[in-house]
Design an enzyme around this catalytic site. Structure first.
Site, PDB file in Angstrom:
ATOM      1  CG  ASP A  55     -16.342 -12.701  -0.478  1.00  0.00           C
ATOM      2  OD1 ASP A  55     -17.412 -12.203  -0.095  1.00  0.00           O
ATOM      3  OD2 ASP A  55     -15.338 -12.015  -0.738  1.00  0.00           O
ATOM      4  CD  GLU A  85     -12.035  -9.962   4.075  1.00  0.00           C
ATOM      5  OE1 GLU A  85     -12.567  -8.846   4.020  1.00  0.00           O
ATOM      6  OE2 GLU A  85     -12.058 -10.775   3.138  1.00  0.00           O
ATOM      7  CD  GLU A 140     -15.922  -8.475  -3.937  1.00  0.00           C
ATOM      8  OE1 GLU A 140     -16.873  -8.320  -3.133  1.00  0.00           O
ATOM      9  OE2 GLU A 140     -14.756  -8.737  -3.567  1.00  0.00           O
TER      10      GLU A 140
END
Lengths: 688, 688
Positions: free
Chosen positions: B374, B295, B402
């Protein structure tokens, strides 16, 4: 010469034709200006000549009161000197507008002079900019005789600048007015900005965002007024009035009255005192711009009052000083439920304001966005504009390209604004165009005109994209004279800003003229709007606002797309137009293609007037849009060497970015609709 | 008693049963602790007893070296006193693990005592927490005889805290470690946090985000190391090793070497010196956690090196001090083109790391996320875990919610983690479960265990939602003993944290146990994942990531949905599993329903094992999910008065928010698929 674009259209490139240069020198080497005050529009006019003439023709003019030479330039207010006597200037001097001016070559008593005679000081400044524009374009001025006056009285610019230095919907850097909650009142850039604005006839300006946060609420307090007054002083010398956006709930925000009820005596009194304070600091202060009861901003609704109550309360306070209130009509339910198809954001401004016609004071002006939604690439004209014969109004455009490529894409908006201005509302029969309504020629407005959210920031070239300067330039020119053609404005801008090369000018004009249509072709189709990344409003996100609270939907399903706003079976929005127009939009057969999906929900297989189905239109335009960007890049690349390297490369970089982003639009839109409809492209092009 | 939730499961509610209280008093009024150092785990254990016993049973224990009383508590390392002699404790003392402990009532020489004998000081602390847990749950301790040791050696917590005080993916306020680039080393909250962590057996912790920005790069410099050492000192006294996330390009960022090439001698030397400095400040420093080439973070790829080169360079530097390197395997192409269906983000970790097996030093540990994407609500287990027999590994979970409701929705994750742990990879035949691989029982790992991104912040109750504490508690308990059932962990947590009321406990356990399935039911269906608002990852946006660069697609069109990851016709991801497992996933008939759309693109009319079509499954689960939230709200409302008002109302508020948001999910997902497929709900429920 700097090539950053900072000078914009006031570049004053050297006149290369010696004969012309000699002619210009002859007329301008001596300037008869009479006596004038410092920091006045006349002083600014002379300053501009002193800046421009050395660059244009390599001379520094001499400014005299009484010229002894045989040929000179005479500038001043009509009748202020013997040279500018009304009888010499002729019937053209009978200007109906105090911002009008005459340019005329006159011979008298063996002296020849070019008279720039204004109906006011500010008009003289406009006349000087006119002369410089002619010279910068290489026009002969030997036998000149013209008069000009603006079509619109209010020619406003709104900034959406915040005191922290950010700009809401700004795409050209940070604020030139504010940084870190300080006012940049001594920045030399302010003067250059005022020059640019005066050169295109802007006569009013707000410097802070319509969304007035806590820091900006203090702009009308003694703490900040001295700094604000410095801006006003610069603007004043360029004929521009300073306005401020105010927080409707300033009484509360500043902790001075615990309510903002417009009918509360303490609130009224507070604003009256406030107006006194503001005018003590800035005697020619323009007034307030207000966004109230809109997108979570406070307003009179909180107290069970209406917009007229709110606006009039401020109007009363400003009235003794000749101040104006611009009351924005961008009022809608921004907590809409997407599940509820009966609510229609497009209806909101009309529904809210139309019933209030006649209730507003005559120093209150409604500020109405050009379309019923929000500055989309394509919208119908707001039905509210012209619908309130007894209420002053200005039209609001958006120069900053919030929804039209954010100054990373080229999108010349003058043609769009001209379409709006030429739109015949028929509110008082044929000829009731927006153009004439905004001029106060249809209804007996005491104040009217046009305003717009500007596109500048502290980028070296002001507008991020060099070509976005054309929108700012064109905006001012259009407000002066809406009968100028988009092409002529573009050509004038290109000549002044870029090059005397005809090839360069032609390329720029052709590209600008096609750019809106290109942008429209690869973004949301047929007037349906949106499909942008939420909040940022850049780049495609077809469903980005589809299930949101913002009232901005396309309702695409596997069979069709569009918003049914008909009276027959939809939200009834069409009824807000005059019957003739309503009938055109209401009827699927007569509704123009480019607005079809704004007014109707149709199957993908619906055949447009163009003969194509909706789905094939979507595919075709999206492929074509990208191809046109590619074409214009190749055209631009032919100008390498013709345009200075700095701007050539900067623009090329932006064009390449536009191309990449337009491919995203093309592929995402096409893929979205292919996946949804299952209907293949007739030409079998790649859709993912 | 504070009811803010700050004490969490260390609330030590007063024992209401007099007989039990008397029993506890008899055993704990006197504590034989031998001699011990200040700021040691033994000191912390005694401190905890001194904190807890007054609350539990209203006594302040007396700590002595040689007790003269007949009944007492004896705590210490095995063999450290006559009371804790190995022969007395018995064969249970033969603990294979230096964090194991024994709790045993012993009678000797007319004295009775409860021995808490640990294989190490830290183990004694764990034993004391065990005893307190028994007392807080009202268990008799009169005849106790048990031994415990943890399943996993590395029981880590990762914080994603930034030095500005923000927390990446934090949903419970701001950092307890940092604020405005200062370290909050003297905050009393750090001690309370260490107590909570030690009580559930956590023995390692990073305090800063894996995305190491410029300020955090300085954590390993002399400027900040003294402050970092203060954190380490607190943690040390609770048996927790401090680790830091480091910037792979620290050499460059700090301006000390102009490269970060792992094979460059200067870089190697710099890190060796750096390790010396760090260990000089913190002698028992744990090591580094690194997110590199991920990332947009820097990494060895920049220099044409691979992950082994990068990780080993750091490993070499830490080796002399016994330090570890956790090298995250969250490496994928985050600039993927959605048009390219051949690239598959799910493949990335395996494709990148598997070929490197055997090349990593033995103090390097790969940190592998539980799924290949993820932390979605549903993913298959990462095929990389277990696939590298010669490379140390830890499994990475995400406690912070998340993608599972961000601590505004209830989602008890222990059942999800248990499914992962029980997953049989078959890498060395039947029984090669993740649980055993992570314990080092399948491959001869020198270091292994489990880590997780935590969910705490400076909210009064640590986790935002009171019920989210259960995930943190359960995480620790699961790492100690993965054979504990999710229900038992939930029940234990509910009893310790909330109430001795059986009604309250039962409601909480039942709700927690269903909560993951509820969250899954109204969010993205059948394992396809995502469909969240980009960046924020909260709330529905079906196409939010569909046309993005992130490699996260569902490919829904008017006919069907899902990602074809088969070998036969898709990305070939299934081949990363052992053949038995690959075959199950590859085959549409055997692929489990809950992962169907992760592995296959199927028509909406495909019939699941459940007997429903995919589209009807989507509709049904989305309606049911909301109904279940409504049901649990009604259940919670029955507890009014049973739970303290503060937590009752706080939780009720969050549940109502969850309900509103779950309705958005339901309506947007159902509408999206109805509009796309055109297939109506069999039950004719409202879809928009």
């Amino acid at each position: 010469m700097k090539l950053s674009g900072y000078e914009a259209w006031l570049r004053y490139d050297k006149v290369k034709d010696d004969q012309l240069a000699a002619q210009y020198q002859a007329w301008t080497a001596t300037i008869a200006a009479g006596s004038y005050k410092q920091a006045s529009p006349i002083a600014s006019a002379i300053n501009e000549l002193q800046l421009a003439l050395p660059k244009l023709i390599g001379i520094t003019p001499q400014v005299v009161i009484e010229p002894s030479v045989k040929q000179f330039l005479a500038i001043g207010v009509v009748g202020s000197s013997a040279y500018l006597d009304e009888s010499l200037i002729g019937p053209m001097a009978a200007l109906s507008h105090n911002e009008g001016y005459v340019l005329k070559t006159i011979t008298k008593d063996e002296q020849s002079y070019l008279a720039i005679a204004g109906a006011s000081e500010q008009a003289v400044l406009y006349g000087v900019f006119h002369l410089l524009r002619l010279m910068a374009q290489g026009e002969s001025i030997d036998a000149i005789s013209l008069s000009e006056q603006p079509k619109y009285n209010l020619r406003m610019i709104n900034h959406w600048d915040n005191m922290d230095g950010s700009i809401e919907r700004g795409y050209a850097g940070r604020s030139i007015f504010f940084n870190k909650n300080e006012l940049l009142a001594d920045s030399p850039r302010i003067v250059d900005y005022a020059r640019l604005m005066a050169s295109i006839g802007i006569n009013g300006m707000t410097i802070n965002n319509v969304n007035v946060h806590r820091p900006e609420t203090f702009l009308i307090t003694e703490k900040l007024l001295p700094q604000v007054a410095k801006f006003a002083a610069v603007f004043r010398s360029y004929g521009i009035k300073l306005f401020l956006c105010v927080n409707y709930a300033a009484t509360i925000e500043l902790g001075e009255v615990e309510t903002a009820d417009p009918l509360d005596a303490r609130v009224k009194e507070w604003w009256k005192q406030k107006a006194k304070e503001v005018y003590a600091a800035i005697p020619d202060f323009g007034g307030f711009v207000v966004k109230a009861d809109s997108e979570n901003r406070p307003g009179p609704f909180t107290y069970g009052r209406d917009h007229a109550d709110g606006a009039n309360m401020l109007g009363e306070a400003l009235k003794p000083f000749g101040g104006l209130v611009f009351w924005r009509c961008f009022v809608y339910n921004c907590h809409q439920d997407w599940r509820d198809r009966s609510t229609d954001r497009a209806r909101a401004a009309y529904d809210h304001f139309k019933p209030l016609d006649g209730r507003f004071l005559d120093n209150v002006i409604l500020q109405i966005k050009n379309g019923p939604m929000d500055f989309q690439v394509r919208e119908p004209v707001s039905p509210l504009f012209g619908a309130m014969p007894n209420t002053n109004a200005v039209m609001e455009f958006q120069i900053t390209q919030e929804y039209t490529g954010q100054q990373r894409h080229v999108c010349y908006l003058i043609p769009q604004w001209k379409e709006v201005l030429e739109f015949d509302t028929k509110v008082k029969g044929e000829g009731s165009t927006v153009k004439e309504i905004a001029a106060g020629n249809i209804h007996p407005y005491t104040h009217s005109g046009i305003t717009a959210v500007t596109n500048i920031g502290d980028d070296a070239n002001w507008t991020g994209h060099h070509l976005a300067q054309s929108n700012l330039y064109g905006y001012g020119r259009l407000l002066w004279n809406p009968d100028l053609s988009s092409e002529d404005i573009a050509a004038e801008w290109a000549r002044l800003t870029f090059s005397e090369s005809a090839v360069v000018q032609q390329m720029l004009v052709d590209f600008l003229m096609e750019s809106w249509s290109i942008y429209e072709s690869y973004t949301s189709p047929l007037g349906v709007g949106w499909m942008v990344t939420p909040h940022y409003h850049y780049g495609p996100d077809i469903d980005g606002y589809e299930y949101s609270k913002w009232g901005t939907y396309h309702f695409a399903d596997h069979k069709g797309i569009g918003v049914n706003r008909t009276v027959a079976s939809g939200t009834g929005y069409t009824s807000q137009y005059q019957p003739d127009i309503a009938a055109v939009y209401e009827n699927l057969e007569t509704c123009p293609d480019e607005l079809l999906l704004f007014f109707h929900h149709v199957p993908y297989t619906h055949v447009l007037h163009s003969g194509k189905t909706v789905i094939q239109h979507i595919y075709d335009t999206h492929f074509q849009g990208v191809e046109r960007v590619e074409y214009w890049i190749s055209r631009w690349q032919q100008l390498e060497g013709e345009v200075d390297a700095e701007r050539y490369n900067h623009i090329l970089g932006r064009l390449q970015h536009q191309l990449e982003n337009s491919k995203d639009w093309r592929d995402i839109i096409n893929t979205y609709f292919y996946r949804k409809s299952g209907i293949a492209d007739e030409q079998g092009r790649t859709i993912y």
